[in-house]
Scaffold this motif. Sequence first.
Motif, short mmCIF file in Angstrom:
data_model
loop_
_atom_site.label_atom_id
_atom_site.label_comp_id
_atom_site.label_asym_id
_atom_site.label_seq_id
_atom_site.Cartn_x
_atom_site.Cartn_y
_atom_site.Cartn_z
N ALA A 164 0.84 -1.21 0.00
CA ALA A 164 0.00 0.00 0.00
C ALA A 164 0.87 1.25 0.00
N GLN A 165 1.92 1.22 0.84
CA GLN A 165 2.83 2.36 0.88
C GLN A 165 3.58 2.51 -0.44
N ALA A 166 4.00 1.39 -1.01
CA ALA A 166 4.73 1.44 -2.28
C ALA A 166 3.83 2.00 -3.39
N ALA A 167 2.56 1.61 -3.39
CA ALA A 167 1.63 2.12 -4.41
C ALA A 167 1.45 3.63 -4.26
N GLU A 168 1.34 4.08 -3.02
CA GLU A 168 1.19 5.52 -2.77
C GLU A 168 2.44 6.27 -3.22
N ASP A 169 3.61 5.74 -2.86
CA ASP A 169 4.86 6.38 -3.26
C ASP A 169 4.95 6.51 -4.78
N LEU A 170 4.67 5.40 -5.45
CA LEU A 170 4.78 5.39 -6.92
C LEU A 170 3.78 6.38 -7.53
N ALA A 171 2.54 6.34 -7.06
CA ALA A 171 1.50 7.18 -7.66
C ALA A 171 1.79 8.66 -7.46
N TYR A 172 2.22 9.05 -6.25
CA TYR A 172 2.42 10.48 -6.01
C TYR A 172 3.70 10.99 -6.66
N ALA A 173 4.73 10.15 -6.76
CA ALA A 173 5.93 10.58 -7.50
C ALA A 173 5.59 10.79 -8.97
N LEU A 174 4.70 9.95 -9.44
CA LEU A 174 4.32 9.99 -10.86
C LEU A 174 3.41 11.18 -11.16
N LEU A 175 2.34 11.32 -10.39
CA LEU A 175 1.27 12.24 -10.72
C LEU A 175 1.33 13.56 -9.97
N GLY A 176 1.85 13.55 -8.73
CA GLY A 176 1.73 14.70 -7.85
C GLY A 176 2.09 16.03 -8.48
N PRO A 177 3.32 16.18 -8.95
CA PRO A 177 3.72 17.47 -9.51
C PRO A 177 2.93 17.85 -10.77
N VAL A 178 2.58 16.85 -11.58
CA VAL A 178 1.85 17.13 -12.82
C VAL A 178 0.43 17.61 -12.51
N LEU A 179 -0.21 16.94 -11.56
CA LEU A 179 -1.56 17.34 -11.17
C LEU A 179 -1.56 18.73 -10.53
N ASP A 180 -0.62 18.96 -9.63
CA ASP A 180 -0.54 20.25 -8.95
C ASP A 180 -0.40 21.38 -9.96
N ARG A 181 0.57 21.22 -10.83
CA ARG A 181 0.83 22.23 -11.85
C ARG A 181 -0.40 22.42 -12.73
N HIS B 134 0.69 28.95 -6.96
CA HIS B 134 1.58 27.82 -7.28
C HIS B 134 3.04 28.25 -7.24
N ASP B 135 3.32 29.44 -7.79
CA ASP B 135 4.69 29.97 -7.76
C ASP B 135 5.22 30.08 -6.33
N ALA B 136 4.41 30.68 -5.47
CA ALA B 136 4.90 30.96 -4.11
C ALA B 136 4.85 29.72 -3.23
N ALA B 137 3.70 29.01 -3.27
CA ALA B 137 3.50 27.95 -2.28
C ALA B 137 4.10 26.63 -2.72
N VAL B 138 4.27 26.41 -4.01
CA VAL B 138 4.82 25.13 -4.48
C VAL B 138 6.22 25.35 -5.07
N VAL B 139 6.31 26.10 -6.16
CA VAL B 139 7.60 26.27 -6.84
C VAL B 139 8.64 26.89 -5.90
N GLY B 140 8.24 27.93 -5.18
CA GLY B 140 9.18 28.62 -4.29
C GLY B 140 9.66 27.72 -3.16
N THR B 141 8.76 26.96 -2.58
CA THR B 141 9.15 26.08 -1.49
C THR B 141 10.05 24.95 -1.99
N LEU B 142 9.71 24.40 -3.17
CA LEU B 142 10.56 23.34 -3.74
C LEU B 142 11.95 23.89 -4.05
N ALA B 143 12.02 25.13 -4.52
CA ALA B 143 13.33 25.73 -4.83
C ALA B 143 14.16 25.87 -3.56
N ALA B 144 13.53 26.33 -2.49
CA ALA B 144 14.25 26.49 -1.22
C ALA B 144 14.70 25.14 -0.67
#
Lengths: 213, 213
Positions: A164-181, B134-144
């Motif tokens: 379960a932890q491995a699935a979470e790690d894989l999914a968030y490494a994969l999708l997290g930054p793309v979804l956020d952006r 996103h710039d301040a709360a995500v990009v900026g924090t990741l940069a730091a």
Amino acid sequence: MSTPGTRPRGGEPAREALLTAATTLFLRHGYAATGTDLVAATAAVSKQTLYNQFGDKESLFRAVAGAVTARAQGFAATLPEAFAAAAAPADVEEVLRGIARTYLRTVARPEVLAVRRLVVGEAARFPDVARGYHDAAVVGTLAALGAGLTDLATRGLLPVTDPAQAAEDLAYALLGPVLDRGLFRVEEPLPTPEALDARADRVVRAFLAARHG
Amino acid sequence: MSTPGTRPRGGEPAREALLTAATTLFLRHGYAATGTDLVAATAAVSKQTLYNQFGDKESLFRAVAGAVTARAQGFAATLPEAFAAAAAPADVEEVLRGIARTYLRTVARPEVLAVRRLVVGEAARFPDVARGYHDAAVVGTLAALGAGLTDLATRGLLPVTDPAQAAEDLAYALLGPVLDRGLFRVEEPLPTPEALDARADRVVRAFLAARHG
């Protein structure tokens, strides 16, 4: 069957057009400020068609979210067979790459991100819709991914102590930054399919490297 | 200075009350459907105070987002000193644990999640606010965070070949599932501070294990 532009759309095309128009208008004006008249006009269907297809505005909103959760459930349903395709340890990287690529391409789409923004933004009004979305699109997919990793571990193909932890790690490494952006930067294009594939490959390599030490 | 309940609030308490009321009401009714009369009444301040403090509804919305980005920038500003506190390789885990705990506690708060929902939900109306968030709360924090990991690598305290990637990996493993759950499951309590700390410790351990092989 119908000829676009010559008469109002009905059936499946009307349904799709209404879901797309509703997503765009709910996001632009807010759910409360969007009338079904405008949704029907934007979708180029009659208001009667809207009511025949969806009943009312709330049902239309629920259908918008449901279309994306159905897509997520469709992806999750493919996972048992995808994991089963690994027959030897040497197959694991390629199998995981294929799964990661499909997962990322399934989620990193403008229409999926739009619905995610909408469901999150209206979560105070429709907490059950937001919870159902999270259940189906996040919890359900992670469970299917964890089951697949358990399958690999059981067959001795990959060392996984906490699937379960491995699935979470894989999914968030994969999708997290793309979804956020994608959620925040609505005016920027999403990564190209090639860039998404490269990301999937890199994340899978790192995931396997962390497991094999 | 002012006595609550006996006369309308002014100054900093009024400002805070207005930001909280605006966040709640914008989320509940949508930005478009929320009037400043209701915001002022909910915050128990006069409408004149609202206009004195924020100018207009749009400026109030921007101030709601700005309060959270300021908090994120405040956290990022503490990072150079926090990383500098590691003087030997043996210090790294404790330093990263402290940073991860603070990061998670800074983000996993109901008021931060509420603003995140609001900014995401209104991104079609205010793309510049969402981008700035996103710039301040995500990009900026990741940069730091990346700069801090570079600092550790430069001083020979931690092997980091790609600090930007390592910062992203660490941040999303730490925050991703908590933020997702918090955004969608509005009626469920967030993890307790103790559970957040335990998560931070676990993620840092895995992060270091992946780097040391």
